[in-house]
Design an enzyme around this catalytic site. Structure first.
Site, mmCIF file in Angstrom:
data_model
loop_
_atom_site.group_PDB
_atom_site.id
_atom_site.type_symbol
_atom_site.label_atom_id
_atom_site.label_comp_id
_atom_site.label_asym_id
_atom_site.label_seq_id
_atom_site.Cartn_x
_atom_site.Cartn_y
_atom_site.Cartn_z
ATOM 1 N N GLU A 89 -20.923 11.532 -19.253
ATOM 2 C CA GLU A 89 -21.684 11.080 -20.216
ATOM 3 C C GLU A 89 -23.042 11.199 -20.456
ATOM 4 O O GLU A 89 -23.825 11.633 -21.471
ATOM 5 C CB GLU A 89 -21.322 9.309 -20.468
ATOM 6 N N ASP A 147 -36.635 18.954 -5.640
ATOM 7 C CA ASP A 147 -35.609 18.259 -4.899
ATOM 8 C C ASP A 147 -35.092 17.026 -5.388
ATOM 9 O O ASP A 147 -33.916 16.861 -5.436
ATOM 10 C CB ASP A 147 -36.276 17.941 -3.449
ATOM 11 N N HIS A 180 -13.687 -2.087 -20.068
ATOM 12 C CA HIS A 180 -14.060 -1.282 -20.851
ATOM 13 C C HIS A 180 -14.466 -2.018 -22.280
ATOM 14 O O HIS A 180 -14.907 -1.457 -23.313
ATOM 15 C CB HIS A 180 -12.736 -0.353 -21.274
ATOM 16 N N HIS A 208 -47.090 14.803 -1.806
ATOM 17 C CA HIS A 208 -46.419 14.379 -3.158
ATOM 18 C C HIS A 208 -47.341 13.868 -4.265
ATOM 19 O O HIS A 208 -47.071 14.071 -5.608
ATOM 20 C CB HIS A 208 -45.171 13.677 -2.738
ATOM 21 N N HIS A 268 -50.153 13.479 -9.244
ATOM 22 C CA HIS A 268 -49.407 14.064 -8.211
ATOM 23 C C HIS A 268 -49.761 15.362 -8.124
ATOM 24 O O HIS A 268 -49.848 16.458 -8.840
ATOM 25 C CB HIS A 268 -47.718 14.226 -8.603
#
Length: 672
Positions: free
Chosen positions: A414, A162, A476, A265, A35
């Site tokens: 988390e 971005d 859960h 990119h 890149h």
């Protein structure tokens, strides 16, 4: 954009930045992959940062009080590699640059922690670097309050793109940093408005400046190709008193035919276009060639911090013996003997009292022992402190009013928690652990994988580890999560059976230097199965004989966690029928796999029927059930084959057939 005008505005700066751009173009072209564009677009920002602000000494890359630089947009790795080479990091030679993305080179496609000095964290999965940076900045705050400003006082700088800001983990990180008022954290956003598919507007219309402001950040917007504006913005950010984001408006692949396009990119390898770009820079040198004056200017930047580093070493040497010991202890690799002795005393108490308790409560009891000795542990939870039992009695809460606090309220974040803990551990001087429900390892997965890939000894406290959590139901109740974590290389997964095994697991986890650990802990209470004290840490063997058969050994029952007591009950029933049954507790399969073959065969000899018992799916068990050669025993498994249900735990175990009776019937059938 008139590049000649840019060059004329500040020729010395322009030539230094052009060196980065040229090396990026040459390395990507040589590899025929990579890149190019980000390194070309952010070269001005990086040059100003390294020349005028970043506190570092290339000859001492591990200096504990250096500023940290994190390239969150890791696809632009040649920006970082060029900076490390130009500033004189010993291991980042020109040959390494020439071998970009090749086998055996330290210049991997995305920066990998441990491959080269100056790579503070592994980036590439977008958003991870900016999320790690919050942990770095929190660790700096903690270290400064603990050791004093004379020994710890540095910034964390991040270049993010971005894509980093689109990833969900970035919002978790940004919000946490804002709440914690991390004034030593500065993010430089590469605002080039380009993604792989096209312009950012294809998928996003977020006002990033307002987003950061809403989260409590200081924000500026500048021309990312104006060195004076970049310098002034960083200077202002350093005195802002809160985390700072500088929106740097840049042109991806500056000066190339692919400038400001999605093509910019990726890998820019066309020889004619490469030459045209270099011509636009006024760069008249061959591939990988840096003129002597530019090379020396960059080397001077790399040595600029040497005097400050020497002064720091002098301050450390002149600090009181107590401060020196405290600093050394925080960065030590080995656990103090005092901890081993304390764990042994705790184990003796558990063997004598034989408490019936949930292993999450047993974990809390163990942490009350360890955290009183390891004063650099930092605990936390993703809004489940009372359920995860991660806050020991000696811990106060870390926040802007209490930087000495060792407990972090991460909120319902988390992934952000896991990424921040990686940053804390990478910063050094901190042993982080944090908790949530086992099922929500899914939310933290990206950062947990990177813990393993980087070799970062973070401890993940994952409670409510099975259908045993009961009424909250299958949303859960983890069934596949143990298998997922065990399938991850370089990860220790502990599922202790009682308070003794839990304490042993913590001792092992805290002793790790390059391996993360997952603690799978129960909501429901379990009886003690280790009823006689042994000073040795049996959990360190991964699996061991908990109860030997009486008479001829015909069955071996293997179990983990809450199901070990089921195995013991099944053994009693089988022994009553004259069927000799051994019970093997297997708290950590990974450690068992590391034991000598002779020990593994001693614990699991060929011949007897083998049954695995675990309230989870079977994946990962067959190595031990069928034998390491896959043909050594008749075998069966008592566990889960699908998702759970909402009901009391006892009813669920009955309905899903995870009972001593079911184990007894299966053993009889296999023998029969």
């Amino acid at each position: 954009m008139d590049l000649k005008e840019l060059a004329a505005r500040n020729p010395d700066h322009w030539r230094k930045a052009a060196a980065i751009r040229a090396l990026a173009l040459d390395a990507v072209a040589a590899a025929n992959s990579g890149h190019s564009g980000m390194a070309m677009g952010m070269a001005d920002v990086a040059t100003v940062l390294f020349e005028k602000h970043l506190k570092f000494d290339a000859s001492a890359p591990d200096w504990a009080d250096r500023d940290r630089f994190i390239l969150s947009a890791g696809h632009g790795s040649m920006l970082l590699y060029a900076l490390l080479h130009l500033t004189g990091y010993e291991d980042m030679t020109l040959d390494q640059i020439k071998n970009f993305r090749q086998w055996g080179a330290i210049t991997a496609g995305h920066p990998e922690y441990g491959h080269a000095k100056g790579i503070e964290t592994t980036t590439g999965p977008l958003g991870q670097g900016i999320a790690n940076s919050v942990g770095f900045a929190m660790a700096e705050e903690m270290a400064r309050s603990t050791h004093g400003k004379a020994l710890q006082d540095h910034y964390t700088y991040v270049i993010a793109g971005d894509g980093c800001l689109m990833e969900g983990v970035s919002q978790e990180a940004i919000a946490l940093a804002g709440r914690q008022e991390l004034s030593k954290l500065i993010v430089l956003w590469d605002d080039n408005n380009i993604t792989i598919d096209g312009t950012v507007e294809l998928s996003d219309k977020t006002d990033q400046v307002q987003r950061f402001k809403a989260s409590g950040w200081h924000v500026q917007a500048i021309d990312g190709h104006d060195p004076e504006a970049i310098d002034a913005a960083i200077t202002a950010a350093k005195s802002a008193g809160k985390p700072s984001m500088i929106a740097c408006k840049t042109h991806i692949a500056l000066g190339h035919a692919a400038q400001d396009t999605s093509k910019g990119h990726g890998a820019l390898t066309d020889a004619d276009q490469l030459k045209a770009a270099k011509d636009a820079y006024g760069w008249e040198y061959g591939a990988f060639e840096i003129p002597a004056d530019v090379a020396q200017a960059w080397k001077d930047i790399g040595s600029r911090g040497a005097g400050e580093r020497v002064a720091w070493e002098d301050r450390l040497a002149k600090a009181s013996s107590g401060k020196q010991r405290k600093f050394a202890a925080a960065h030590a690799q080995e656990l103090p003997t005092k901890l081993t002795n304390a764990i042994r005393r705790h184990k003796r108490e558990m063997a004598e009292s034989q408490p019936k308790m949930a292993t999450r409560k047993a974990s809390e009891a163990a942490l009350n022992v360890t955290n009183d000795i390891l004063l650099h542990t930092v605990g936390g939870s993703a809004d489940l402190t009372g359920s995860n039992n991660t806050k020991s009695t000696d811990m106060t809460v870390f926040d802007p009013e209490n930087r000495k606090g060792r407990y972090v309220h991460y909120g319902i974040r988390e992934h952000g928690m896991a990424a921040a803990m990686n940053g804390m551990a990478l910063h050094g001087g901190i042993k982080p652990y944090g908790g949530t429900f086992m099922c929500f390892t899914d939310y933290a997965r990206g950062s947990m994988r990177l813990s393993a890939l980087m070799g970062v000894p973070v401890v993940y406290v994952m409670t409510h580890d099975s259908i045993g959590l009961g009424e909250d139901g299958p949303t859960h109740q983890p069934v596949e999560h143990l298998a997922l974590n065990r399938a991850t290389p370089n990860t220790l997964v502990f599922r202790p059976a009682d308070a003794t095994e839990t304490a042993e697991a913590w001792e092992i986890a805290f002793a790790q230097t390059n391996t993360p650990s997952v603690m799978a802990l129960s909501r429901q209470s379990v009886p003690a199965v280790r009823t006689s004290y042994k000073s040795a840490n049996l959990t360190a063997q991964g699996a061991y004989v908990l109860a030997e058969s009486e008479g001829k050994r015909q069955v071996i029952l293997m179990a983990t966690g809450t199901e070990v007591s089921i195995a013991m009950a099944a053994r009693d029933a089988l022994q009553a029928k004259g069927i000799g049954t051994r019970v093997v507790s297997m708290p950590c399969m990974e450690l068992f796999a590391q034991q000598p073959e002779a020990y593994r065969k001693k614990v699991l000899p060929s011949g007897p029927v083998r049954i695995g018992i675990e309230a989870a799916v079977r994946q990962g068990w067959d190595q031990w059930l069928l034998g390491e050669r896959g043909r050594e025993a008749k075998a069966g498994f008592v566990g889960m084959t699908g998702f759970g249900a909402s009901a009391p735990a006892e009813r669920l175990y009955q309905e899903f057939g995870i009972t001593a009776d079911a184990v007894e019937r299966l053993a009889t059938q296999l023998l029969g």
